[in-house]
Design a protein around this motif. Sequence first.
Motif, PDB file in Angstrom:
ATOM      1  N   TYR A   1       0.846  -1.194   0.000  1.00 18.11           N
ATOM      2  CA  TYR A   1       0.000   0.000   0.000  1.00 18.11           C
ATOM      3  C   TYR A   1       0.880   1.242   0.000  1.00 18.11           C
ATOM      4  CZ  TYR A   1      -3.423   3.444   1.677  1.00 18.11           C
ATOM      5  OH  TYR A   1      -4.228   4.543   1.812  1.00 18.11           O
ATOM      6  N   ASP A   2       0.607   2.160  -0.923  1.00 25.11           N
ATOM      7  CA  ASP A   2       1.326   3.426  -1.021  1.00 25.11           C
ATOM      8  C   ASP A   2       0.344   4.534  -0.645  1.00 25.11           C
ATOM      9  OD1 ASP A   2       2.801   5.666  -1.646  1.00 25.11           O
ATOM     10  OD2 ASP A   2       3.130   5.126  -3.735  1.00 25.11           O
ATOM     11  N   HIS A   3       0.293   4.882   0.637  1.00 21.89           N
ATOM     12  CA  HIS A   3      -0.679   5.850   1.127  1.00 21.89           C
ATOM     13  C   HIS A   3      -0.502   7.220   0.475  1.00 21.89           C
ATOM     14  CE1 HIS A   3      -3.496   7.793   3.787  1.00 21.89           C
ATOM     15  NE2 HIS A   3      -2.566   8.659   4.166  1.00 21.89           N
ATOM     16  N   SER A   4       0.722   7.629   0.209  1.00 22.98           N
ATOM     17  CA  SER A   4       0.963   8.959  -0.364  1.00 22.98           C
ATOM     18  C   SER A   4       0.330   9.113  -1.744  1.00 22.98           C
ATOM     19  CB  SER A   4       2.462   9.261  -0.438  1.00 22.98           C
ATOM     20  OG  SER A   4       3.107   8.336  -1.301  1.00 22.98           O
ATOM     21  N   ASN A   5       0.252   8.027  -2.506  1.00 24.07           N
ATOM     22  CA  ASN A   5      -0.390   8.061  -3.826  1.00 24.07           C
ATOM     23  C   ASN A   5      -1.790   7.467  -3.805  1.00 24.07           C
ATOM     24  OD1 ASN A   5       1.732   9.290  -5.280  1.00 24.07           O
ATOM     25  ND2 ASN A   5       2.823   7.349  -5.298  1.00 24.07           N
TER      26      ASN A   5
ATOM     27  N   ASN B   1      -2.680   4.277  -3.683  1.00 20.86           N
ATOM     28  CA  ASN B   1      -2.885   3.073  -4.482  1.00 20.86           C
ATOM     29  C   ASN B   1      -1.971   1.941  -4.023  1.00 20.86           C
ATOM     30  OD1 ASN B   1      -0.397   3.721  -5.775  1.00 20.86           O
ATOM     31  ND2 ASN B   1      -1.472   5.000  -7.238  1.00 20.86           N
TER      32      ASN B   1
ATOM     33  N   LEU C   1       0.951  -0.812  -5.083  1.00 14.25           N
ATOM     34  CA  LEU C   1       2.049  -0.920  -6.031  1.00 14.25           C
ATOM     35  C   LEU C   1       2.684  -2.295  -5.963  1.00 14.25           C
ATOM     36  CD1 LEU C   1       4.135   0.371  -7.992  1.00 14.25           C
ATOM     37  CD2 LEU C   1       5.401   1.100  -5.958  1.00 14.25           C
TER      38      LEU C   1
ATOM     39  N   PRO D   1       6.133  -4.013  -6.627  1.00 15.74           N
ATOM     40  CA  PRO D   1       7.518  -3.599  -6.813  1.00 15.74           C
ATOM     41  C   PRO D   1       8.254  -4.355  -7.921  1.00 15.74           C
ATOM     42  CG  PRO D   1       7.350  -4.999  -4.892  1.00 15.74           C
ATOM     43  CD  PRO D   1       5.945  -4.765  -5.383  1.00 15.74           C
TER      44      PRO D   1
ATOM     45  N   SER E   1       6.038  -2.835 -11.522  1.00 20.08           N
ATOM     46  CA  SER E   1       5.385  -1.525 -11.427  1.00 20.08           C
ATOM     47  C   SER E   1       3.902  -1.503 -11.780  1.00 20.08           C
ATOM     48  CB  SER E   1       6.136  -0.488 -12.267  1.00 20.08           C
ATOM     49  OG  SER E   1       7.458  -0.367 -11.809  1.00 20.08           O
TER      50      SER E   1
ATOM     51  N   ARG F   1       0.138  -1.005 -10.940  1.00 19.68           N
ATOM     52  CA  ARG F   1      -0.528  -0.198  -9.909  1.00 19.68           C
ATOM     53  C   ARG F   1      -2.007  -0.554  -9.893  1.00 19.68           C
ATOM     54  NH1 ARG F   1       2.016   3.756  -7.259  1.00 19.68           N
ATOM     55  NH2 ARG F   1       4.001   4.450  -8.067  1.00 19.68           N
TER      56      ARG F   1
ATOM     57  N   THR G   1      -7.303   1.236  -4.513  1.00 16.89           N
ATOM     58  CA  THR G   1      -7.558   0.610  -3.218  1.00 16.89           C
ATOM     59  C   THR G   1      -8.764  -0.325  -3.279  1.00 16.89           C
ATOM     60  OG1 THR G   1      -8.809   2.541  -2.501  1.00 16.89           O
ATOM     61  CG2 THR G   1      -6.479   2.437  -1.849  1.00 16.89           C
TER      62      THR G   1
END
Length: 140
Positions: free
Chosen positions: A94-98, A100, A102, A104, A107, A109, A112
């Motif tokens: 989980y990439d809270h800043s974006n 969505n 991800l 790794p 890539s 995406r 949520t």
Amino acid sequence: MKRADFIKKFAYGGSILLTAPLILSACSGDDDEFVPEPNIPNNLTIDLSSSTYEDLGSIGGYVYEGDILIFRTGDSAYLALSKICTHQSCTVAYDHSNGNILCPCHSSRFTTAGAVINGPATSSLKKYSVQKNGDILTIS
């Protein structure tokens, strides 16, 4: 053409014909055909007061429980998705800043809600129902 040259060229050409399908199939788009189904019990319970799940104590935090990614998106909002990327089974985060999910490895995406934003993944992540009652999350 000498007989020895003919045999060498024939053998070389034959080896190309035999190996071409193997080389070309390595680059095929069938990489996302097999993704194991996430393994969870019928109702998974998470005790938010347990130190095991302390990362869920703040918005943006996430944890893994088995094959499930559980993350906190708001004051009392929690979501759960399969942690297994539908492209090649890597573990997503989980990439809270974006806002969505991800992968790794390549890539991909996801939203949520598990929908693909960009590939190479073409299938959505499995989404689970999350119910909160006090300090207990029930995922089914």
